[in-house]
Write a protein that holds these residues in place. Structure first.
Motif, short mmCIF file in Angstrom:
data_model
loop_
_atom_site.label_atom_id
_atom_site.label_comp_id
_atom_site.label_asym_id
_atom_site.label_seq_id
_atom_site.Cartn_x
_atom_site.Cartn_y
_atom_site.Cartn_z
N ASP A 1 -15.49 16.14 -2.92
CA ASP A 1 -14.31 16.27 -2.06
C ASP A 1 -14.10 15.08 -1.12
N HIS A 2 -14.87 14.02 -1.26
CA HIS A 2 -14.66 12.83 -0.44
C HIS A 2 -13.55 11.99 -1.09
N VAL A 3 -12.39 12.04 -0.48
CA VAL A 3 -11.19 11.37 -0.99
C VAL A 3 -10.68 10.44 0.10
N VAL A 4 -10.33 9.22 -0.28
CA VAL A 4 -9.85 8.23 0.68
C VAL A 4 -8.38 7.93 0.47
N HIS A 5 -7.74 7.49 1.54
CA HIS A 5 -6.33 7.10 1.53
C HIS A 5 -6.24 5.64 1.11
N VAL A 6 -6.57 5.39 -0.17
CA VAL A 6 -6.65 4.05 -0.74
C VAL A 6 -6.18 4.15 -2.19
N ALA A 7 -5.43 3.16 -2.64
CA ALA A 7 -5.02 3.12 -4.05
C ALA A 7 -6.27 3.02 -4.94
N PRO A 8 -6.27 3.73 -6.08
CA PRO A 8 -7.46 3.72 -6.94
C PRO A 8 -7.94 2.33 -7.33
N GLU A 9 -7.01 1.43 -7.67
CA GLU A 9 -7.43 0.08 -8.08
C GLU A 9 -8.07 -0.69 -6.93
N ASP A 10 -7.65 -0.43 -5.70
CA ASP A 10 -8.25 -1.11 -4.56
C ASP A 10 -9.63 -0.54 -4.24
N ILE B 1 -16.16 1.62 5.42
CA ILE B 1 -15.52 2.74 6.12
C ILE B 1 -14.04 2.72 5.82
N LEU B 2 -13.55 3.85 5.29
CA LEU B 2 -12.15 3.97 4.88
C LEU B 2 -11.56 5.26 5.41
N PRO B 3 -10.24 5.29 5.62
CA PRO B 3 -9.61 6.51 6.08
C PRO B 3 -9.67 7.61 5.03
N ALA B 4 -10.03 8.80 5.48
CA ALA B 4 -10.07 9.95 4.58
C ALA B 4 -8.64 10.41 4.28
N GLN B 5 -8.44 10.90 3.06
CA GLN B 5 -7.18 11.52 2.71
C GLN B 5 -7.24 12.96 3.16
N ILE B 6 -6.48 13.29 4.16
CA ILE B 6 -6.53 14.63 4.74
C ILE B 6 -5.43 15.49 4.13
N MET C 1 0.86 -1.17 0.00
CA MET C 1 0.00 0.00 0.00
C MET C 1 0.90 1.23 0.00
N ALA C 2 0.70 2.07 -0.97
CA ALA C 2 1.52 3.28 -1.12
C ALA C 2 1.14 4.31 -0.07
N PRO C 3 2.13 4.95 0.56
CA PRO C 3 1.81 5.94 1.59
C PRO C 3 1.07 7.15 1.05
N ASN C 4 1.18 7.42 -0.24
CA ASN C 4 0.49 8.58 -0.82
C ASN C 4 -0.73 8.16 -1.65
N ALA C 5 -1.26 6.96 -1.38
CA ALA C 5 -2.45 6.48 -2.09
C ALA C 5 -3.60 7.46 -1.88
N ARG C 6 -4.32 7.75 -2.97
CA ARG C 6 -5.37 8.76 -2.93
C ARG C 6 -6.40 8.45 -4.02
N SER C 7 -7.67 8.41 -3.63
CA SER C 7 -8.72 8.12 -4.60
C SER C 7 -9.96 8.94 -4.31
N GLY C 8 -10.52 9.53 -5.35
CA GLY C 8 -11.79 10.24 -5.24
C GLY C 8 -12.93 9.24 -5.27
N VAL C 9 -13.75 9.25 -4.24
CA VAL C 9 -14.84 8.27 -4.13
C VAL C 9 -15.89 8.51 -5.21
N ALA C 10 -16.24 9.77 -5.47
CA ALA C 10 -17.27 10.07 -6.47
C ALA C 10 -16.84 9.63 -7.86
N ASP C 11 -15.58 9.89 -8.22
CA ASP C 11 -15.10 9.47 -9.55
C ASP C 11 -15.20 7.97 -9.73
#
Length: 149
Positions: A38-47, A144-149, A1-11
């Motif tokens: 603006d709901h973005v999670v700390h998760v890789a897009p493919e995951d 439930i996933l961690p938000a990208q702050i 898991m990449a430390p800078n993983a970021r995914s837009g939930v709406a997209d």
């Protein structure tokens, strides 16, 4: 898991909804997405796509006419609900179907691995998945996933 993983939930949800509408075109399902941009999670897009894709596909399989994907912020978490208006899932099965190879309906297509994969991925990111009753009468899958702050 990449430390800078970021995914837009709406997209992710909008793209998957378009795919599901094509896959389930014969059912004429209404798939509604109510997720702020603006709901973005700390998760890789493919995951994120893997998790939401499994949840959305299950909802589309069991829905009578409507699926709703929504999200809300809860502190440093993004709570994503995937609701269907199907027959629902017996309370005794809600935890069991999150295990590998367990299916709610053995006659229905599927391998019984989708929800277990969602559970494993959510846990790997410090999140969780739970199944409950949807306001529409069917199943509510709450991711439930961690938000990208």
């Amino acid at each position: 898991m990449a430390p800078n993983a970021r995914s837009g939930v709406a997209d992710a949800a909008n793209a998957l909804a378009r795919t599901m509408e094509r896959l389930h075109v014969d059912r004429a399902l209404a798939i509604d997405i109510a997720i702020p941009a603006d709901h973005v999670v700390h998760v890789a897009p493919e995951d994120l796509e893997e998790m939401l894709g499994n949840l959305l596909d299950n909802a589309c399989k069991w829905a009578r006419s409507r699926v709703l994907v929504s999200s809300a912020l809860d502190g440093r978490l993004v709570v994503i609900d995937v609701d269907d208006d199907g027959a629902g899932l017996d309370e005794s099965m809600r935890i069991r179907v999150l295990q590998r190879g367990v299916r709610a309906d053995e006659a229905a297509p599927g391998s019984g691995f989708g929800l277990a994969i969602v559970s494993d991925l959510a846990t790997a990111y410090g999140g969780s998945i739970a199944l409950g009753r949807s306001p529409g009468g069917g199943v509510r899958a709450r991711l439930i996933l961690p938000a990208q702050i």
